[in-house]
Write a protein that holds these residues in place. Structure first.
Motif, short mmCIF file in Angstrom:
data_model
loop_
_atom_site.label_atom_id
_atom_site.label_comp_id
_atom_site.label_asym_id
_atom_site.label_seq_id
_atom_site.Cartn_x
_atom_site.Cartn_y
_atom_site.Cartn_z
N SER A 714 4.62 -12.41 13.00
CA SER A 714 5.36 -11.88 11.85
C SER A 714 4.96 -10.42 11.62
O SER A 714 3.77 -10.07 11.64
N SER A 715 5.97 -9.58 11.39
CA SER A 715 5.68 -8.16 11.13
C SER A 715 5.28 -7.98 9.67
O SER A 715 5.63 -8.79 8.81
N TRP A 716 4.53 -6.94 9.39
CA TRP A 716 4.12 -6.64 8.03
C TRP A 716 3.77 -5.16 7.92
O TRP A 716 3.52 -4.47 8.93
N THR A 717 3.76 -4.69 6.69
CA THR A 717 3.26 -3.36 6.37
C THR A 717 2.36 -3.49 5.16
O THR A 717 2.78 -3.99 4.10
N LEU A 718 1.09 -3.09 5.31
CA LEU A 718 0.08 -3.25 4.26
C LEU A 718 -0.75 -1.97 4.14
O LEU A 718 -0.90 -1.22 5.11
N PRO A 719 -1.34 -1.72 2.95
CA PRO A 719 -2.17 -0.52 2.79
C PRO A 719 -3.53 -0.69 3.46
O PRO A 719 -4.09 -1.79 3.48
N ASP A 720 -4.03 0.43 3.99
CA ASP A 720 -5.38 0.40 4.55
C ASP A 720 -6.38 0.83 3.50
O ASP A 720 -6.05 0.96 2.31
N ALA A 721 -7.62 1.07 3.90
CA ALA A 721 -8.68 1.40 2.94
C ALA A 721 -8.41 2.69 2.19
O ALA A 721 -8.88 2.89 1.06
N THR A 724 -3.07 4.14 2.57
CA THR A 724 -1.93 4.49 3.42
C THR A 724 -1.32 3.22 4.01
O THR A 724 -2.05 2.37 4.54
N ASP A 725 0.00 3.11 3.89
CA ASP A 725 0.66 1.94 4.47
C ASP A 725 0.59 1.98 6.00
O ASP A 725 0.88 3.01 6.62
N GLN A 726 0.25 0.84 6.56
CA GLN A 726 0.18 0.70 8.02
C GLN A 726 0.96 -0.54 8.42
O GLN A 726 0.85 -1.59 7.79
N PHE A 770 -8.38 -6.16 10.85
CA PHE A 770 -8.74 -7.15 9.84
C PHE A 770 -7.72 -7.14 8.72
O PHE A 770 -7.24 -6.08 8.30
N VAL A 771 -7.40 -8.34 8.21
CA VAL A 771 -6.53 -8.47 7.04
C VAL A 771 -7.35 -9.15 5.95
O VAL A 771 -7.83 -10.29 6.14
N ALA A 772 -7.54 -8.45 4.81
CA ALA A 772 -8.34 -8.99 3.70
C ALA A 772 -7.43 -9.35 2.54
O ALA A 772 -6.42 -8.68 2.30
N PRO A 773 -7.77 -10.40 1.79
CA PRO A 773 -6.94 -10.77 0.64
C PRO A 773 -7.24 -9.89 -0.57
O PRO A 773 -8.39 -9.50 -0.80
N PRO A 783 -19.13 2.06 4.88
CA PRO A 783 -18.93 3.35 5.56
C PRO A 783 -19.00 3.20 7.08
O PRO A 783 -19.69 2.33 7.61
N MET A 784 -18.27 4.04 7.77
CA MET A 784 -18.30 4.14 9.24
C MET A 784 -17.86 2.86 9.93
O MET A 784 -18.22 2.60 11.07
N PHE A 785 -17.04 2.03 9.26
CA PHE A 785 -16.58 0.80 9.90
C PHE A 785 -15.61 1.16 11.01
O PHE A 785 -14.64 1.90 10.79
N PRO A 786 -15.82 0.67 12.24
CA PRO A 786 -15.07 1.18 13.39
C PRO A 786 -13.67 0.61 13.57
O PRO A 786 -12.94 1.04 14.45
N HIS A 787 -13.28 -0.41 12.78
CA HIS A 787 -12.01 -1.07 13.02
C HIS A 787 -11.09 -0.93 11.81
O HIS A 787 -11.52 -0.64 10.69
N HIS A 788 -9.81 -1.18 12.03
CA HIS A 788 -8.83 -1.08 10.96
C HIS A 788 -8.92 -2.28 10.02
O HIS A 788 -9.11 -3.42 10.47
N VAL A 789 -8.76 -2.00 8.70
CA VAL A 789 -8.70 -3.05 7.69
C VAL A 789 -7.49 -2.78 6.81
O VAL A 789 -7.29 -1.65 6.34
#
Length: 853
Positions: A714-721, A724-726, A770-773, A783-789
């Motif tokens: 399923s496609s989605w668009t969600l804000p990152d940290a 910004t919508d990604q 990562f997708v967080a609720p 800080p410095m987390f290397p992956h997208h959330v």
């Protein structure tokens, strides 16, 4: 090997297999005429006729030069009396329980060994050992050459009290390496093909019963278990091949519940017919070193000059040009005092020893290796050598079984007998239950009549494929499961672990007994990776005698209509298949499955109860019988290297996997949870690491698996940290994406999972998202987390719901892990109430997917 001493249950003395071997002696080229020679071209056909021993009760003098056929027929025919066919002793359940015991114990017995051969320096075959009786010491169940037949009904309880009465082994027999064969006196029990629990004291092959211990296996057979042909055998890792090749196996027959009219046993033409259980075994054995000291007396004047006492001493003297042997055992007793004239039935062995001694007369001194070779030869000639199975490397090296048939007299037995005589009535249907309980060779069962005017040992009788089985055999079940329809066939092909139920009807309208041979037919499927294209010559398995007809009409074959109504598992349709498992049986760089040698504590293949999966089976080299415990599988199709797919449509629990071909099978995980194994049923391969633990779990959610039918995520668009919508498309990797759903932002287990991903080395082309609720919380993800959330802050947690990572009854997110390919398709997924922590496993799955693409 031909086993003597079965009289406890079979009445008069009968022969079965147990053949010895000769080791350690050296061959030198002999002057013409001094040794029995067989030309090397004829030697290539040494097994083309195994008609040895069928008739001819008198001993014949050995000419100096004979063909292979002449020598084999003379040596075995003149000595061996074919036993009347017997199944193993039967133990039958009563009132819903079969309560029995099996003592695992060494069995000391006498056995018949046919003439054996070696190649000399000219590559010609020479007689190694003359046919005769040898001493055998083999591991056994209840001191029997084959285990008793256990007969129970669906719904019964099978209770087997194992009593390991083998001696405690020396420390050197215990390997520090798990996948080096070791600990041959440990044991356990496996019920091959049964759909029963693998846990606790049921069909649990991950436990061990050590010497001196006792253990009670209690196996509850489901009331809906299919009746059929199964078997049991020892299955402790590191010792399975040694014990099964010693004869530690027996038939296990499941009968239907009383009144069951849906079973194969209820079909007219099958119900009530005479039954023949044929457990084929391929037993190996080697000489046990005598350990005696050697004394050579090249010029003894007479026997009075020989030593009169000794302890563990073998004396070889030459008196007036003739050899004389005097042997004292370890306790000082004189165990042999014989000259050449007393051993006239062994001229080839005497002559070969004489030639070997030429290099050591006079003894000045004799090298230890040559002395041991002479002692071994003397022990073999005098019948003092005991043959046993203790040396794994010597018994199971590549090419060892076909060589052992020539050099050591190894044979395929039926219920511990070699070439038994099966007597049947003309026109009466017989049900043969064939079980391949061997380790190495394919067995190709074929029937061929012998012309009435010919004696069974007639030299002119050919192995004539065109004349085989004119009436045909009807195969009705494989691996204990009824076929969709009866199959008329001339050949029943069996690989280790296979079973086949076959109806046979032979008629005889003459006034004389008609004889048939049950052949192990010629074949070109080799289980030896060192000789994958080797052809197997035919050999006789049994003699069938059909009595003259009494005038009654022949039994009618079962009708196709009646057979179609038999209860059998339903095929697994496409819509039921969920997961996709891949199994690669590997010889390189070591024996393993999916590149991992057996490790009982390693990561198992985890499967979900109630689910159905598709499995792809392949191998890197050679041919391997794949076997899985507990749940049978539906063999869908095979696809060769040219991409040609052949549908199959048969249920099995064991299947030969050949190099260059992919086999698609499907299986349901029903009823039972717990750990069990899948493995190669070339049992020495299993002992060396070609085995894997399988775990079935009863999970409320979804156990991680590769998907049989990938689907578009399923496609989605969600804000990152940063707010910004990604979109999913924006964040996907060039090759693969690992999408991880978190139960919450403050969950300690989630934070541990995040840390594991942070520390992992992620290959190029792979992205982690990562997708967080909920909305982003302060300090998360750090800080410095290397992956997208990204954050799903919708009231209904819409993205979590789309990915089924949401427990609606509790309005609570769940953990989830997904692997997406470069097209955005979900290829692997797990949904759980716990985070997936095994990052390396996900990366391994990605690596495998990359090779498939």
């Amino acid at each position: 090997m031909y086993i003597l001493g079965f009289s406890r249950f079979l009445g008069p003395l009968s022969f079965g297999l147990m053949v010895g071997t000769f080791a350690g002696s050296t061959l030198s080229a002999a002057p013409p005429g001094t040794l029995t020679r067989i030309g090397s071209r004829a030697a290539e056909r040494i097994n083309r006729s195994d008609l040895e021993g069928i008739l001819g009760p008198t001993r014949q003098a050995a000419p100096q030069t004979e063909s292979v056929r002449e020598i084999q027929r003379r040596s075995e025919r003149s000595e061996y009396q074919h036993p009347e066919f017997r199944s193993g002793e039967e133990r039958v359940s009563e009132n819903g329980i079969l309560d029995t015991s099996l003592a695992i114990i060494y069995d000391n017995r006498k056995g018949w060994r046919p003439t054996t051969y070696l190649r000399d320096g000219n590559s010609d075959l020479v007689v190694k050992n003359n046919a005769g009786i040898v001493n055998l010491r083999m591991r056994s169940y209840d001191q029997l050459p084959v285990g008793p037949t256990l007969r129970v009904r669906a719904g019964d309880v099978l209770r087997v009290h194992l009593k390991n009465q083998l001696p405690v082994e020396k420390p050197e027999n215990h390997s520090a390496t798990l996948n080096t064969p070791h600990g041959f006196n440990r044991t356990n029990l496996h019920t091959h093909g049964l759909h029963v629990s693998p846990a606790a004291n049921s069909d649990n092959v991950l436990l061990e019963v050590h010497p001196g211990q006792e253990f009670e296996s209690e196996i509850a057979i489901p009331t809906d278990h299919l009746p059929g042909t199964f078997w049991y055998h020892a299955h402790v890792h590191g010792a399975t091949s040694i014990q099964v090749s010693s004869g530690m196996a027996g038939a296990l027959i499941i009968e239907p519940r009383k009144g069951d009219q849906t079973s194969i046993e209820s079909v007219p033409g099958i119900a009530g017919v005479e039954e023949r259980i044929c457990l084929f075994q391929q037993v190996s054995f080697l000489p046990e070193p005598l350990g005696y000291q050697l004394q050579l007396l090249p010029d003894a004047p007479d026997t009075d000059s020989l030593p009169t006492q000794g302890n563990g001493l073998a004396v070889v003297a030459k008196i007036a040009g003739k050899l004389h042997f005097r042997v004292f055992d370890a306790s000082g007793l004189k165990s042999a005092d014989l000259g050449e004239s007393d051993l006239a039935d062994k001229p080839e062995e005497i002559e070969r020893l004489r030639q070997a001694l030429q290099s050591v007369w006079p003894p000045d001194p004799i090298p230890q290796e040559q002395a041991e070779a002479v002692v071994a030869a003397v022990g073999s000639i005098l019948g003092l050598t005991t043959y046993t199975l203790e040396d794994f490397g010597a018994a199971f090296a590549n090419g060892r079984w076909p060589r052992g048939k020539v050099e050591d007299g190894w044979r395929t037995t039926i219920n511990g007998q070699v070439q038994p005589v099966i007597k049947i009535e003309s026109g009466r249907i017989q049900r043969f239950r064939f079980i391949h309980g061997g380790v190495r060779d394919e067995i190709r069962v074929q029937l061929a009549p012998i012309p009435l005017e010919s004696a069974i040992d007639d030299e002119s009788l050919p192995y004539d494929v065109e004349a085989l089985n004119e009436e045909g055999m009807r195969e009705i079940a494989v691996d204990g499961i009824p076929l969709e329809r009866m199959r008329k066939t001339e050949t029943i092909s069996l690989f280790p672990g296979y079973r086949s139920d076959v109806l046979v009807r032979l008629t005889n309208d003459t006034s004389q007994t008609q004889r048939y041979l049950m052949w192990d037919g010629a074949g070109n499927v080799s289980l030896d990776p060192s000789a994958p294209d080797a052809e197997k010559d035919p050999a006789v398995l049994a003699i069938i005698e059909v009595r003259p007809s009494k005038g009654s009409s022949a039994d009618a074959w079962p009708s196709a209509h009646d057979f179609s109504n038999v209860r059998r598992p339903d095929p697994i349709p496409d819509g039921e298949v969920f997961g996709l498992q891949a199994i690669k049986l590997q010889l390189r760089p070591s024996l393993s499955i999916n590149g991992e040698p057996f490790d009982p504590d390693g990561r198992p293949i985890t499967l979900q109860l109630g689910r159905a999966d598709q499995w792809k089976l392949t191998t890197d080299l050679g041919s391997h019988p794949f076997h899985i415990h507990v749940n049978p599988f539906y063999f869908v199709s095979e696809t060769n290297s040219a991409g040609m797919t052949t549908p199959q449509g048969v249920w099995r629990d064991t299947l030969l996997v050949r190099s260059g071909t992919t086999y698609d099978v499907r299986t349901r995980y029903r009823r039972y949870i717990g750990d069990f194994v899948l493995h190669c049923h070339i049992l020495d391969h299993e002992d060396q690491g070609m085995m894997k633990v399988v775990r079935v779990v009863n999970d409320n959610y979804e156990v991680g698996t590769k998907l049989a039918k990938p689907y578009l995520a399923s496609s989605w668009t969600l804000p990152d940290a940063s707010g910004t919508d990604q979109s999913l498309t924006d964040l996907m990797g060039e090759e693969f994406t690992i999408l991880v759903f978190l139960e919450s932002q403050g969950c300690p287990a989630c934070n541990e999972q995040i840390q594991n991903f942070s520390n992992a080395s992620i290959p190029d082309g792979v992205k982690i998202v990562f997708v967080a609720p909920g909305a982003k919380e302060a300090g998360f993800p750090g800080p410095m987390f290397p992956h997208h959330v990204v954050f799903d802050a919708s009231d209904q947690r819409d993205v979590f719901r789309d990915y089924e990572c949401y427990l609606a009854t509790h309005q609570s997110p769940l953990h989830g892990a997904f692997i997406l390919d470069d097209q955005g398709r979900v290829r692997w997924r797990e949904i759980s109430d716990e985070p997936f922590m095994e990052i390396e496993h996900l990366l391994n799955e990605i690596e495998l997917m990359g090779t498939e693409q």
